[in-house]
Design a protein around this motif. Structure first.
Motif, PDB file in Angstrom:
ATOM      1  N   ASN A 265       0.871  -1.111  -0.028  1.00 13.26           N
ATOM      2  CA  ASN A 265       0.107   0.058   0.053  1.00 13.26           C
ATOM      3  C   ASN A 265       0.884   1.161  -0.045  1.00 13.26           C
ATOM      4  N   LEU A 266       2.017   1.259   0.713  1.00 16.04           N
ATOM      5  CA  LEU A 266       2.731   2.552   0.818  1.00 16.04           C
ATOM      6  C   LEU A 266       3.492   2.805  -0.867  1.00 16.04           C
ATOM      7  N   LEU A 267       3.793   1.634  -1.271  1.00 21.23           N
ATOM      8  CA  LEU A 267       4.384   1.653  -2.747  1.00 21.23           C
ATOM      9  C   LEU A 267       3.296   2.290  -3.618  1.00 21.23           C
ATOM     10  N   TYR A 268       2.223   1.549  -3.649  1.00 15.57           N
ATOM     11  CA  TYR A 268       1.059   2.039  -4.194  1.00 15.57           C
ATOM     12  C   TYR A 268       0.965   3.595  -4.057  1.00 15.57           C
ATOM     13  N   LEU A 269       0.716   3.761  -2.807  1.00 18.98           N
ATOM     14  CA  LEU A 269       0.331   5.483  -2.139  1.00 18.98           C
ATOM     15  C   LEU A 269       1.614   6.418  -2.919  1.00 18.98           C
ATOM     16  N   THR A 270       2.864   5.815  -2.891  1.00 22.92           N
ATOM     17  CA  THR A 270       3.794   6.708  -3.267  1.00 22.92           C
ATOM     18  C   THR A 270       3.875   6.872  -4.942  1.00 22.92           C
ATOM     19  N   LEU A 271       3.421   5.611  -5.612  1.00 25.86           N
ATOM     20  CA  LEU A 271       3.597   5.848  -6.910  1.00 25.86           C
ATOM     21  C   LEU A 271       2.453   6.828  -7.565  1.00 25.86           C
ATOM     22  N   MET A 272       1.311   6.506  -6.760  1.00 22.91           N
ATOM     23  CA  MET A 272      -0.065   7.370  -7.112  1.00 22.91           C
ATOM     24  C   MET A 272      -0.354   8.386  -6.337  1.00 22.91           C
ATOM     25  N   ILE A 273       0.685   9.218  -5.820  1.00 19.01           N
ATOM     26  CA  ILE A 273       0.629  10.338  -4.754  1.00 19.01           C
ATOM     27  C   ILE A 273      -0.372  11.434  -5.454  1.00 19.01           C
ATOM     28  N   HIS A 274      -0.327  11.801  -6.673  1.00 18.24           N
ATOM     29  CA  HIS A 274      -0.981  12.647  -7.075  1.00 18.24           C
ATOM     30  C   HIS A 274      -2.645  12.533  -7.509  1.00 18.24           C
ATOM     31  N   ASP A 275      -3.075  11.097  -7.105  1.00 18.97           N
ATOM     32  CA  ASP A 275      -4.412  10.584  -7.495  1.00 18.97           C
ATOM     33  C   ASP A 275      -5.187  10.668  -6.229  1.00 18.97           C
ATOM     34  N   TRP A 276      -6.053  11.191  -5.837  1.00 15.60           N
ATOM     35  CA  TRP A 276      -6.758  11.323  -4.542  1.00 15.60           C
ATOM     36  C   TRP A 276      -7.485  10.151  -4.400  1.00 15.60           C
ATOM     37  N   ALA A 277      -8.175   9.532  -5.205  1.00 15.04           N
ATOM     38  CA  ALA A 277      -8.986   8.211  -4.892  1.00 15.04           C
ATOM     39  C   ALA A 277      -7.972   7.082  -4.556  1.00 15.04           C
ATOM     40  N   GLU A 278      -6.832   7.024  -5.283  1.00 12.78           N
ATOM     41  CA  GLU A 278      -5.700   6.268  -4.771  1.00 12.78           C
ATOM     42  C   GLU A 278      -5.323   6.533  -3.644  1.00 12.78           C
ATOM     43  N   GLN A 279      -5.033   7.812  -3.168  1.00 10.71           N
ATOM     44  CA  GLN A 279      -4.505   7.919  -1.847  1.00 10.71           C
ATOM     45  C   GLN A 279      -5.345   7.823  -0.593  1.00 10.71           C
ATOM     46  N   GLY A 280      -6.629   7.809  -0.918  1.00 10.98           N
ATOM     47  CA  GLY A 280      -7.718   7.329   0.138  1.00 10.98           C
ATOM     48  C   GLY A 280      -7.647   5.944   0.298  1.00 10.98           C
ATOM     49  N   GLN A 281      -7.483   5.379  -0.674  1.00  8.88           N
ATOM     50  CA  GLN A 281      -7.894   3.788  -0.724  1.00  8.88           C
ATOM     51  C   GLN A 281      -6.636   3.260  -0.001  1.00  8.88           C
ATOM     52  N   ASN A 282      -5.358   3.634  -0.526  1.00 12.67           N
ATOM     53  CA  ASN A 282      -4.143   2.819   0.146  1.00 12.67           C
ATOM     54  C   ASN A 282      -3.920   3.485   1.343  1.00 12.67           C
ATOM     55  N   GLY A 283      -4.208   4.841   1.669  1.00 10.92           N
ATOM     56  CA  GLY A 283      -4.071   5.376   3.097  1.00 10.92           C
ATOM     57  C   GLY A 283      -4.891   4.580   4.015  1.00 10.92           C
ATOM     58  N   MET A 284      -6.125   4.287   3.740  1.00  9.55           N
ATOM     59  CA  MET A 284      -6.923   3.442   4.751  1.00  9.55           C
ATOM     60  C   MET A 284      -6.850   1.995   4.996  1.00  9.55           C
ATOM     61  N   MET A 285      -6.263   1.530   3.534  1.00  6.75           N
ATOM     62  CA  MET A 285      -5.675   0.046   3.722  1.00  6.75           C
ATOM     63  C   MET A 285      -4.421  -0.012   4.624  1.00  6.75           C
ATOM     64  N   ALA A 286      -3.535   1.053   4.629  1.00  4.74           N
ATOM     65  CA  ALA A 286      -2.357   1.093   5.417  1.00  4.74           C
ATOM     66  C   ALA A 286      -2.751   1.112   6.955  1.00  4.74           C
ATOM     67  N   LEU A 287      -3.611   1.838   7.218  1.00  5.25           N
ATOM     68  CA  LEU A 287      -4.111   2.155   8.429  1.00  5.25           C
ATOM     69  C   LEU A 287      -4.550   0.917   9.029  1.00  5.25           C
ATOM     70  N   ILE A 288      -5.580   0.457   8.414  1.00 10.27           N
ATOM     71  CA  ILE A 288      -6.216  -0.900   8.780  1.00 10.27           C
ATOM     72  C   ILE A 288      -4.909  -1.759   9.043  1.00 10.27           C
ATOM     73  N   SER A 289      -4.091  -1.998   8.261  1.00 14.65           N
ATOM     74  CA  SER A 289      -2.814  -2.907   8.442  1.00 14.65           C
ATOM     75  C   SER A 289      -2.075  -2.731   9.586  1.00 14.65           C
ATOM     76  N   VAL A 290      -2.044  -1.416   9.960  1.00 13.86           N
ATOM     77  CA  VAL A 290      -1.271  -1.008  11.264  1.00 13.86           C
ATOM     78  C   VAL A 290      -1.964  -1.336  12.512  1.00 13.86           C
ATOM     79  N   VAL A 291      -3.440  -1.179  12.556  1.00  8.50           N
ATOM     80  CA  VAL A 291      -4.255  -1.410  13.349  1.00  8.50           C
ATOM     81  C   VAL A 291      -4.265  -2.727  13.751  1.00  8.50           C
ATOM     82  N   ALA A 292      -4.637  -3.574  12.811  1.00 10.97           N
ATOM     83  CA  ALA A 292      -4.627  -4.972  12.897  1.00 10.97           C
ATOM     84  C   ALA A 292      -3.387  -5.760  13.204  1.00 10.97           C
ATOM     85  N   LEU A 293      -2.245  -5.194  12.986  1.00 11.61           N
ATOM     86  CA  LEU A 293      -0.997  -5.748  13.343  1.00 11.61           C
ATOM     87  C   LEU A 293      -0.525  -5.305  14.744  1.00 11.61           C
ATOM     88  N   PHE A 294      -0.777  -4.129  15.470  1.00  7.53           N
ATOM     89  CA  PHE A 294      -0.622  -3.864  16.497  1.00  7.53           C
ATOM     90  C   PHE A 294      -1.749  -4.212  17.480  1.00  7.53           C
TER      91      PHE A 294
END
Length: 148
Positions: A103-132
């Motif tokens: 997700n961080l790779l996708y987010l970095t590649l698509m940094i200019h696409d707001w829709a992708e930022q939202g999806q990948n940002g939320m998926m990354a956040l869920i990963s962190v919460v589920a991990l910890f």
């Protein structure tokens, strides 16, 4: 911790499973034949070539561009493996960290696409919460096997 309907560990499992279903949907909706023929990597190459950060352009040229067919397989099967692993709760911490990185790779590649930022940002956040939150403790093969 007070919760409604399920306990805290169960809600974390729901979050983990939902993230796994999201990865499976990401895999499912891709047109596999065209991806394996290079369309997905060609699209990403076009995005990377126009990226304002030179590190993204040079990193893509170094890692992905020389091996487009292999990278198409890596992307597709990584998304499938992440989805299956998270839904089943198998090697869950590995899947959560792998998904976070992807997700961080996708987010970095698509940094200019707001829709992708939202999806990948939320998926990354869920990963962190589920991990910890150690979401593999409930409703998972890892829990049944006593792993992690």
């Amino acid at each position: 911790m007070d919760t409604i309907w399920l306990g805290g560990a169960e809600w974390l499992a729901v979050l983990r499973i939902g993230l796994g279903l999201w990865w499976l949907e990401s895999w499912r909706h891709k047109e596999k034949r065209s991806w394996f023929e290079g369309s997905g990597i060609a699209w990403a190459a076009d995005v990377a070539a126009k990226h304002r950060w030179s590190a993204v352009r040079s990193g893509f040229d170094l890692v992905v561009a020389p091996r487009p067919r292999a990278m198409a397989y890596v992307v597709l099967y990584a998304e499938l493996a992440l989805g299956l692993g998270l839904v089943a709760g198998f090697l869950t911490p590995v899947a959560l960290v792998g998904g976070l990185v992807l997700n961080l790779l996708y987010l970095t590649l698509m940094i200019h696409d707001w829709a992708e930022q939202g999806q990948n940002g939320m998926m990354a956040l869920i990963s962190v919460v589920a991990l910890f939150g150690m979401s593999w403790q409930t409703w998972s093969l890892d829990g049944v096997l006593g792993w992690f």
